[in-house]
Scaffold this active site. Sequence first.
Site, PDB file in Angstrom:
ATOM      1  N   HIS A 122      -7.932  15.883  37.821  1.00  0.00           N
ATOM      2  CA  HIS A 122      -8.276  17.145  37.056  1.00  0.00           C
ATOM      3  C   HIS A 122      -9.594  16.858  36.271  1.00  0.00           C
ATOM      4  O   HIS A 122      -9.830  15.837  35.890  1.00  0.00           O
ATOM      5  CB  HIS A 122      -7.162  17.375  35.901  1.00  0.00           C
ATOM      6  CG  HIS A 122      -7.254  18.747  35.260  1.00  0.00           C
ATOM      7  ND1 HIS A 122      -8.077  18.700  34.366  1.00  0.00           N
ATOM      8  CD2 HIS A 122      -6.432  19.760  35.152  1.00  0.00           C
ATOM      9  CE1 HIS A 122      -7.892  19.906  33.579  1.00  0.00           C
ATOM     10  NE2 HIS A 122      -7.078  20.750  34.411  1.00  0.00           N
ATOM     11  N   ASP A 201      -2.812   9.798  33.816  1.00  0.00           N
ATOM     12  CA  ASP A 201      -2.948  11.434  33.542  1.00  0.00           C
ATOM     13  C   ASP A 201      -1.515  11.847  34.007  1.00  0.00           C
ATOM     14  O   ASP A 201      -1.361  12.007  35.071  1.00  0.00           O
ATOM     15  CB  ASP A 201      -3.766  12.127  34.128  1.00  0.00           C
ATOM     16  CG  ASP A 201      -3.925  13.680  33.821  1.00  0.00           C
ATOM     17  OD1 ASP A 201      -2.825  14.244  33.378  1.00  0.00           O
ATOM     18  OD2 ASP A 201      -4.757  14.100  34.344  1.00  0.00           O
ATOM     19  N   GLN A 204       1.062  16.270  34.586  1.00  0.00           N
ATOM     20  CA  GLN A 204       1.892  17.122  35.503  1.00  0.00           C
ATOM     21  C   GLN A 204       3.278  16.222  36.090  1.00  0.00           C
ATOM     22  O   GLN A 204       3.984  16.581  37.020  1.00  0.00           O
ATOM     23  CB  GLN A 204       1.316  17.521  36.892  1.00  0.00           C
ATOM     24  CG  GLN A 204       0.230  18.503  36.523  1.00  0.00           C
ATOM     25  CD  GLN A 204       0.391  19.749  36.165  1.00  0.00           C
ATOM     26  OE1 GLN A 204       1.518  20.076  36.393  1.00  0.00           O
ATOM     27  NE2 GLN A 204      -0.198  20.699  35.768  1.00  0.00           N
ATOM     28  N   LYS A 227       3.258  21.854  28.775  1.00  0.00           N
ATOM     29  CA  LYS A 227       3.664  21.773  29.909  1.00  0.00           C
ATOM     30  C   LYS A 227       4.888  21.366  30.276  1.00  0.00           C
ATOM     31  O   LYS A 227       5.569  21.063  31.382  1.00  0.00           O
ATOM     32  CB  LYS A 227       2.843  21.174  31.101  1.00  0.00           C
ATOM     33  CG  LYS A 227       1.412  21.903  31.062  1.00  0.00           C
ATOM     34  CD  LYS A 227       0.651  20.618  32.078  1.00  0.00           C
ATOM     35  CE  LYS A 227      -1.032  21.080  31.886  1.00  0.00           C
ATOM     36  NZ  LYS A 227      -1.428  22.274  32.546  1.00  0.00           N
ATOM     37  N   CYS A 367      -9.270  23.429  37.948  1.00  0.00           N
ATOM     38  CA  CYS A 367     -10.283  22.088  37.479  1.00  0.00           C
ATOM     39  C   CYS A 367     -10.036  20.957  38.444  1.00  0.00           C
ATOM     40  O   CYS A 367      -9.769  20.006  37.937  1.00  0.00           O
ATOM     41  CB  CYS A 367      -9.552  21.990  36.229  1.00  0.00           C
ATOM     42  SG  CYS A 367      -9.513  23.054  35.021  1.00  0.00           S
TER      43      CYS A 367
HETATM   44  N1  PMP Z   1      -4.642  16.815  33.917  1.00  0.00           N
HETATM   45  C1  PMP Z   1      -3.816  17.290  34.841  1.00  0.00           C
HETATM   46  C2  PMP Z   1      -3.153  16.736  35.926  1.00  0.00           C
HETATM   47  C3  PMP Z   1      -3.448  18.777  34.562  1.00  0.00           C
HETATM   48  O1  PMP Z   1      -2.937  19.402  35.310  1.00  0.00           O
HETATM   49  C4  PMP Z   1      -3.887  19.448  33.267  1.00  0.00           C
HETATM   50  C5  PMP Z   1      -3.708  20.875  32.764  1.00  0.00           C
HETATM   51  N2  PMP Z   1      -3.836  21.885  34.057  1.00  0.00           N
HETATM   52  C6  PMP Z   1      -4.769  18.711  32.465  1.00  0.00           C
HETATM   53  C7  PMP Z   1      -4.925  17.373  32.637  1.00  0.00           C
HETATM   54  C8  PMP Z   1      -5.257  19.226  31.093  1.00  0.00           C
HETATM   55  O2  PMP Z   1      -4.036  19.467  30.335  1.00  0.00           O
HETATM   56  P1  PMP Z   1      -4.547  20.337  28.848  1.00  0.00           P
HETATM   57  O3  PMP Z   1      -5.014  21.480  29.212  1.00  0.00           O
HETATM   58  O4  PMP Z   1      -2.959  20.398  28.388  1.00  0.00           O
HETATM   59  O5  PMP Z   1      -5.204  19.308  27.972  1.00  0.00           O
END
Ligand code: PMP
Length: 417
Positions: A122, A201, A204, A227, A367
């Site tokens: 991401h 990270d 998910q 999430k 993203c």
């Molecule tokens: N890493 C991953 C794999 C994600 O899916 C996301 C959110 N889509 C993020 C980081 C960022 O999370 P946040 O927007 O809650 O900071």
Amino acid sequence: MTTSTLNISQRRKDFPLIAHSALAYLDNAATTQKPFSVIAAERDYYETYNANVHRGVYDISERATQAYEGVRIKVAQFIGADNPLGVIYTRNTTEAINLVARAWGAKHLAAGDEIVITEMEHHSNIVPWQMIAKETGAIIKYVPFSTATASPHWEELPRLLGSKTKLVAFNHVNNSLGTINPVAEIIAAIKKLSGAKILIDGAQGVPHLHVNVQEWDCDFLAFSAHKMLGPTGIGVLYAKEGILKTMDPFLGGGDMIKEVSMERSTWNDIPWRFEAGTPNIAGVVAFGAALDYLNTIGIQAIHEHEFLLTKLALELLGAMDGVTLYGTKNAEGRCGVVSFNVNGVHPHDTGTLLAREDIAIRVGHHCNMPIMRRYGIMGTARASFYLYNTIAEVERLAAALPKIQRLFAPVKSRNGG
Ligand code: PMP
């Protein structure tokens, strides 16, 4: 089809936006819905013990402090950490990763040092490293992404890692494709090849799969409450205590100091050293209620339920002519994320038409621009599931796609001459 062990119809009643809505909410990788208990916990804090934490000597401030610090213990237990002092509250996953890049990277990275990440990260796990690399002169190396396996080419680790590698960062579960990376196996391989610190990270992964940071032996884990049924504006960075002690603060201000004079300041103990200013107390308290809810159901049951939905979605969409699926062909090795395109239809149009059918999905690059580039596409339509989604909702999604195809068919033939 086998049914899941979750009592879904009962569960759905726990969520105001699910219980009273015709909407098929299939955008859980973006954010999840909140149960009544989470909303009630936040409200209860504001109504009955709203006060700032730490140093208050009156009853409601002590109650707020106890609740705030109590959730830290709950979070530690949820991720198998032996020490709650390794749990730092942040705003979200993004801030947690930036905290490491700033507070650890600025101190431990020098020109020529190497950071290894994968091409399937991401943007939150790419951009902070690019920023700190620019400042320190460190170099970023990427584990390339394979469209054949929908995962990084992990076999390239021996080529990429060595004595210069200072940090390896990668996601547990990818947010566009749902690919589950075998974290324990990869960490073991990294440790054989270098002494690099390892950041996972978990944005998910933690909401959907059993995670134990001690079993993994990772140095950092980042994830977001929103999430996993919790409120927005609260996230977590877990880190090993020994590493946190080597790091200077991320932000300066109240609560993160021991002493301040006109000339200099000294830092508070960990984890408070990294929590400058009045924190999101209400968010933390509500996050505690989300963890209680997840613990009652059990993460394994949640994963099994999502597996059934994912398997069905892959079967139904995979059988359709003119629909392209991305990611692994089967549900094994995947979380409940299904990316697809209706051929010849822009994903934004697909999303808009599904919204007219009361089906909420996400469209775009998610993203994950480097992955989209590998597939040669601008973006996908993405359905993502959680514990309250039903087989009927997946069937509704599948039934809506031929309608979109029919709607776009005349346009296609006109364009085709
Ligand atoms: N890493 C991953 C794999 C994600 O899916 C996301 C959110 N889509 C993020 C980081 C960022 O999370 P946040 O927007 O809650 O900071």
